[in-house]
Enzyme design. Sequence first.
Site, PDB file in Angstrom:
ATOM      1  N   ASP A 147      97.582  45.913  30.857  1.00  7.77           N
ATOM      2  CA  ASP A 147      97.379  45.089  32.046  1.00  7.77           C
ATOM      3  C   ASP A 147      98.358  43.932  32.126  1.00  7.77           C
ATOM      4  O   ASP A 147      99.038  43.607  31.148  1.00  7.77           O
ATOM      5  CB  ASP A 147      95.969  44.464  31.996  1.00  7.77           C
ATOM      6  CG  ASP A 147      94.916  45.447  32.423  1.00  7.77           C
ATOM      7  OD1 ASP A 147      95.211  46.325  33.252  1.00  7.77           O
ATOM      8  OD2 ASP A 147      93.782  45.351  31.909  1.00  7.77           O
TER       9      ASP A 147
ATOM     10  N   ARG B 198      89.527  43.944  25.184  1.00  8.34           N
ATOM     11  CA  ARG B 198      89.221  42.589  25.651  1.00  8.34           C
ATOM     12  C   ARG B 198      87.709  42.376  25.770  1.00  8.34           C
ATOM     13  O   ARG B 198      87.199  41.280  25.483  1.00  8.34           O
ATOM     14  CB  ARG B 198      89.906  42.326  26.987  1.00  8.34           C
ATOM     15  CG  ARG B 198      91.420  42.172  26.848  1.00  8.34           C
ATOM     16  CD  ARG B 198      92.122  42.201  28.185  1.00  8.34           C
ATOM     17  NE  ARG B 198      91.561  41.224  29.105  1.00  8.34           N
ATOM     18  CZ  ARG B 198      91.852  41.183  30.415  1.00  8.34           C
ATOM     19  NH1 ARG B 198      92.684  42.083  30.938  1.00  8.34           N
ATOM     20  NH2 ARG B 198      91.317  40.261  31.178  1.00  8.34           N
TER      21      ARG B 198
ATOM     22  N   ARG C 179      98.554  51.875  28.882  1.00  8.51           N
ATOM     23  CA  ARG C 179      98.779  51.277  30.207  1.00  8.51           C
ATOM     24  C   ARG C 179      98.253  49.861  30.154  1.00  8.51           C
ATOM     25  O   ARG C 179      97.109  49.611  30.520  1.00  8.51           O
ATOM     26  CB  ARG C 179      98.046  52.096  31.271  1.00  8.51           C
ATOM     27  CG  ARG C 179      98.760  53.410  31.560  1.00  8.51           C
ATOM     28  CD  ARG C 179      98.068  54.173  32.650  1.00  8.51           C
ATOM     29  NE  ARG C 179      96.922  54.910  32.133  1.00  8.51           N
ATOM     30  CZ  ARG C 179      96.178  55.733  32.859  1.00  8.51           C
ATOM     31  NH1 ARG C 179      96.413  55.913  34.143  1.00  8.51           N
ATOM     32  NH2 ARG C 179      95.163  56.381  32.315  1.00  8.51           N
TER      33      ARG C 179
END
Lengths: 247, 247
Positions: free
Chosen positions: B52, B198, B50
Amino acid sequence: MTRYALTLEFDGATFFGLQRQDHGPSVQQAVEEAAHAITGEQVTLHSAGRTDSGVHALGMVSHLDIEKSFEPFRLMEGLNAKLRPDPVAVIACEVKPDDWHARFSCTGRAYEYRICNRRAPLTLDRGKAWQVSRHLDADAMHEAAQALVGRHDFTTFRSAHCQAASPDKTLDRLDVRREGEWVIVEAAARSFLHHQVRSMVGCLALVGQGQWRVQQVAEALEARDRQALGYNAPPDGLYFIKAKYPD
Amino acid sequence: MTRYALTLEFDGATFFGLQRQDHGPSVQQAVEEAAHAITGEQVTLHSAGRTDSGVHALGMVSHLDIEKSFEPFRLMEGLNAKLRPDPVAVIACEVKPDDWHARFSCTGRAYEYRICNRRAPLTLDRGKAWQVSRHLDADAMHEAAQALVGRHDFTTFRSAHCQAASPDKTLDRLDVRREGEWVIVEAAARSFLHHQVRSMVGCLALVGQGQWRVQQVAEALEARDRQALGYNAPPDGLYFIKAKYPD
């Protein structure tokens, strides 16, 4: 007055080419305006190549003359700050003698043409490659390309708008290789005619797809006639890679 | 009803992420609408990851169920035609058994994070990499990364919006290497927490710039506290590369 050589990287998609144009933004205008903002001087950018609208550069070499004295690193940083948000960046900057000229001193230019050879449309590479759906035989393309290497009359591979005095050019290298779904064409010469790389790549792609025999590229060259051109590849896949100068 | 697995490539810059959102376009909506245009059916896209807003994919794996029967190549071609001009492409399509699930059958995910380590702003790679001006020591980053490999409580590297039941994850691989002006981080695990890659890359970049000692990444992990996070790297440089399934 100091002469500064700039190495430029740019995304050609948003420009009407490198050279100043009346009808839209150019790389030259962007850099000249950035230099004016820093120096207050009217400067003229001279470049090794004159790339068309949509053509990119990873290592275009240009120069400009500035009355004020700048440390090259500071000039580069200042230009990059003023160039935002235009997709042009100065990736190197150095002082050159007054008789050095980005265009006239240049003894070699190298281009790369990137073909994405697959059925699916481009996503991340949109505007940055030519997507060719039919399978390309890169070995056949490379073989056909060798007929173009050497000194020839490249009239067939020259735009109607080409301003060069003569259609005679010496092509030093034209290599085609496959890397996964990519087919990469590398071209090197002292100088090129207008649209020469795109015209050569367009014909090689016809060979790669089996629409032309390998020998037809040599025949097109020998015809010395723009009507003999098979196809002019789009600007999206073309990159100015490198300009060479005497030491 | 036939279940089709799709391999998707997309440019995340123009989407509000992969999953359907009320407030903007998503990859899921684009693919579902393309499928509806072809089949007339209401389909739901299920995906291995999923991602971003701003995060890209070179090999996202998804599936959808269709009542009508399609030859997979034709379905892929039809979806790609309908997806234009959205920067999403179906690069592979195959029929799967009904109990195969793009998300729940997936046993491994691989991401790549691309850092352009130079002073000059990005041009051709704008939105597709993280530009870091200060020099990065990729070897120190790789060394620091090894403290994160293995089974750990990754609370420090987890978004406040993460919906996973547990912060415990097993990181299989976190490799950092330099390629010219690029620093590439490769991450592989069965699954990741929200913002985990990240967050890890952000801290490794602090090590690379010498702002953190190598050991501080291990200390941040041990803190099990989001406040211990050094930096969350921007989405631009993140690519979903691959989803793994049992044979």
